[in-house]
Design a protein around this motif. Sequence first.
Motif, PDB file in Angstrom:
ATOM      1  N   ASN A 211       0.862  -1.227  -0.072  1.00 30.31           N
ATOM      2  CA  ASN A 211       0.088  -0.009   0.021  1.00 30.31           C
ATOM      3  C   ASN A 211       0.818   1.243  -0.086  1.00 30.31           C
ATOM      4  N   ASN A 212       2.111   1.044   0.464  1.00 31.50           N
ATOM      5  CA  ASN A 212       2.941   2.380   0.505  1.00 31.50           C
ATOM      6  C   ASN A 212       4.394   2.161  -0.318  1.00 31.50           C
ATOM      7  N   LEU A 213       4.912   3.286  -0.457  1.00 36.66           N
ATOM      8  CA  LEU A 213       6.166   3.258  -1.273  1.00 36.66           C
ATOM      9  C   LEU A 213       7.391   2.500  -0.840  1.00 36.66           C
ATOM     10  N   PHE A 214       7.587   2.447   0.530  1.00 37.25           N
ATOM     11  CA  PHE A 214       8.881   1.886   1.102  1.00 37.25           C
ATOM     12  C   PHE A 214       8.869   0.297   0.738  1.00 37.25           C
ATOM     13  N   PRO A 215       7.960  -0.433   1.083  1.00 43.43           N
ATOM     14  CA  PRO A 215       7.886  -1.793   0.583  1.00 43.43           C
ATOM     15  C   PRO A 215       8.109  -2.228  -0.779  1.00 43.43           C
ATOM     16  N   PHE A 216       7.654  -1.427  -1.832  1.00 43.21           N
ATOM     17  CA  PHE A 216       7.991  -1.142  -3.163  1.00 43.21           C
ATOM     18  C   PHE A 216       9.444  -1.110  -3.396  1.00 43.21           C
ATOM     19  N   ILE A 217      10.019   0.040  -2.725  1.00 48.14           N
ATOM     20  CA  ILE A 217      11.471   0.115  -2.767  1.00 48.14           C
ATOM     21  C   ILE A 217      12.457  -1.232  -2.166  1.00 48.14           C
ATOM     22  N   THR A 218      11.984  -1.914  -1.181  1.00 48.76           N
ATOM     23  CA  THR A 218      12.612  -2.894  -0.645  1.00 48.76           C
ATOM     24  C   THR A 218      12.502  -4.100  -1.539  1.00 48.76           C
ATOM     25  N   GLU A 226      10.117  -5.860 -10.524  1.00 49.26           N
ATOM     26  CA  GLU A 226      11.203  -5.379 -11.722  1.00 49.26           C
ATOM     27  C   GLU A 226      11.793  -3.936 -11.631  1.00 49.26           C
ATOM     28  N   LYS A 227      10.759  -3.234 -11.132  1.00 49.47           N
ATOM     29  CA  LYS A 227      11.439  -1.767 -10.932  1.00 49.47           C
ATOM     30  C   LYS A 227      10.303  -0.963 -10.277  1.00 49.47           C
ATOM     31  N   LEU A 228      10.794   0.236  -9.918  1.00 53.31           N
ATOM     32  CA  LEU A 228       9.998   1.101  -8.963  1.00 53.31           C
ATOM     33  C   LEU A 228       9.220   2.141  -9.628  1.00 53.31           C
ATOM     34  N   THR A 229       7.969   2.435  -9.748  1.00 54.96           N
ATOM     35  CA  THR A 229       7.611   3.389 -10.397  1.00 54.96           C
ATOM     36  C   THR A 229       7.238   4.591  -9.526  1.00 54.96           C
ATOM     37  N   ILE A 230       7.826   5.966  -9.895  1.00 55.55           N
ATOM     38  CA  ILE A 230       7.648   7.176  -9.428  1.00 55.55           C
ATOM     39  C   ILE A 230       6.592   8.097 -10.015  1.00 55.55           C
ATOM     40  N   PHE A 231       5.685   8.200  -9.384  1.00 56.04           N
ATOM     41  CA  PHE A 231       4.432   8.973 -10.008  1.00 56.04           C
ATOM     42  C   PHE A 231       4.688  10.613 -10.009  1.00 56.04           C
ATOM     43  N   GLU A 301      11.238   4.128 -12.867  1.00 54.24           N
ATOM     44  CA  GLU A 301      10.765   5.088 -13.902  1.00 54.24           C
ATOM     45  C   GLU A 301      10.114   6.032 -13.337  1.00 54.24           C
ATOM     46  N   PHE A 302       9.488   6.991 -14.228  1.00 54.91           N
ATOM     47  CA  PHE A 302       8.726   7.968 -13.922  1.00 54.91           C
ATOM     48  C   PHE A 302       7.471   7.667 -14.645  1.00 54.91           C
ATOM     49  N   ALA A 303       6.116   8.138 -13.932  1.00 55.97           N
ATOM     50  CA  ALA A 303       4.770   7.835 -14.648  1.00 55.97           C
ATOM     51  C   ALA A 303       4.081   9.114 -14.447  1.00 55.97           C
ATOM     52  N   SER A 304       2.819   9.306 -14.837  1.00 57.30           N
ATOM     53  CA  SER A 304       2.087  10.557 -14.523  1.00 57.30           C
ATOM     54  C   SER A 304       1.757  10.542 -13.280  1.00 57.30           C
ATOM     55  N   ARG A 305       1.321  11.861 -12.863  1.00 55.22           N
ATOM     56  CA  ARG A 305       0.869  11.963 -11.481  1.00 55.22           C
ATOM     57  C   ARG A 305      -0.338  11.216 -11.276  1.00 55.22           C
ATOM     58  N   ARG A 306      -0.581  10.925 -10.097  1.00 56.31           N
ATOM     59  CA  ARG A 306      -1.856  10.112  -9.763  1.00 56.31           C
ATOM     60  C   ARG A 306      -2.726  11.182  -9.226  1.00 56.31           C
ATOM     61  N   LYS A 307      -3.922  10.857  -9.427  1.00 61.83           N
ATOM     62  CA  LYS A 307      -5.228  11.832  -8.856  1.00 61.83           C
ATOM     63  C   LYS A 307      -5.193  11.808  -7.800  1.00 61.83           C
ATOM     64  N   GLY A 308      -5.366  12.970  -6.954  1.00 61.15           N
ATOM     65  CA  GLY A 308      -5.430  13.039  -5.341  1.00 61.15           C
ATOM     66  C   GLY A 308      -4.144  13.345  -4.716  1.00 61.15           C
ATOM     67  N   ASP A 309      -3.024  13.261  -5.316  1.00 63.68           N
ATOM     68  CA  ASP A 309      -1.657  13.518  -4.726  1.00 63.68           C
ATOM     69  C   ASP A 309      -1.543  14.952  -4.540  1.00 63.68           C
ATOM     70  N   VAL A 310      -0.602  15.376  -3.640  1.00 59.09           N
ATOM     71  CA  VAL A 310      -0.368  16.670  -3.583  1.00 59.09           C
ATOM     72  C   VAL A 310       1.173  16.760  -3.547  1.00 59.09           C
ATOM     73  N   PRO A 311       1.828  17.896  -3.785  1.00 53.17           N
ATOM     74  CA  PRO A 311       3.294  18.004  -3.712  1.00 53.17           C
ATOM     75  C   PRO A 311       4.121  18.001  -2.317  1.00 53.17           C
ATOM     76  N   GLN A 312       3.335  18.250  -1.340  1.00 53.47           N
ATOM     77  CA  GLN A 312       4.223  18.138  -0.241  1.00 53.47           C
ATOM     78  C   GLN A 312       3.157  18.196   1.171  1.00 53.47           C
ATOM     79  N   ILE A 313       3.548  17.210   1.992  1.00 55.63           N
ATOM     80  CA  ILE A 313       2.829  17.002   3.254  1.00 55.63           C
ATOM     81  C   ILE A 313       3.589  16.577   4.294  1.00 55.63           C
TER      82      ILE A 313
END
Length: 351
Positions: A211-218, A226-231, A301-313
């Motif tokens: 559900n979260n970024l860090f487990p994808f990284i590990t 195969e690879k990490l996607t950064i939105f 790799e980079f992908a498009s922004r996800r709906k609902g994301d905000v730049p900084q929290i």
Amino acid sequence: MKRLLITGGSGFIGSHTCVVLLKQGYELYVLDSHCNSHPKVIDRVVKITGDEESSTINKVFLIEGDLRDQNLLNKLFSDSIYQGKPIEGVIHFAGLKSVQESTANPLLYWDSNVNGSINLLRSMDQFDCRTIVFSSSATIYGASKKSFLPETSPINPLNPYGQTKLAVEKLLRDVFKSSPNKWRISNLRYFNPIGAHSSGEIGEDPLGIPNNLFPFITQVAAGRREKLTIFGKDWPTLDGTCIRDYIHVMDLAEGHLLALECLLAEEPQLMNLNLGTGLGTSVLELVNTFQSVNNLEMPYEFASRRKGDVPQIIADNSMALSRLHWNPSRNLEDMCRDGWKWQTLNPKGYL
């Protein structure tokens, strides 16, 4: 030795909190359905906290069950009273936590997270146990134009998961107002817990898609993905990626201990507290730090922004710092190092 009930204590944050509580001498009843955790976790917790002179094996008791089973809850509380050691407080972690799943199946989330909490509070009230620390979430704030979020920020969850967290907070507020001289309640609003216990014995073991970024990284670093996607790489930040407040899970666990002890020591009250570091880290900064600390490279790799994301929290954690005298002491390097140690020592999680 105070006896506590820890709901969802076999989960990621719950298990690390059990370690902290056991080391402080608490006796724990851990209630968990294991729908998204593993029963082996508590064996690991005992291993971490025990030693040759003072084993904790007789201080933690695992009960498999669901909060929606009112009879089971009543039996736990009544048996504890019969034994002469009533449950004096509850730390409530139990609940489903996938934003995506909650959107696809909101009925399941409202049933599990809200109805389960209603049952728990009903049993607590019946058996005169009125101290509770609730595992809430910064997701209740929703999208905000503010970079730093205090507890007074507008509340507007963007998904059913966040809505259920808010619903339980509202329930707790109403319960407190009904008997303000009896209840001691703390809602802890987490930001982004990552890392693992420094021993590598316990850590985050998501079932299925994380559900979260860090487990994808590990998992990418371990070759499980195969690879990490950064939105998004065009956010209005220094490197174009989103900024979040990452906190070491052990710092978070220590925050639960301090919140509980604050409630037990003071007059009845209701506290809403942010638990975060107050520091912002971009996605790329997290990825680069992980690679540097652990001396590895991983594809992304980079992908498009996800709906609902905000730049900084980022958390405004000033209230938790002052009220609890809490100080998150582990840095981003510690989070990355400990999280990778857990992954390398447990390539298949708890299986």
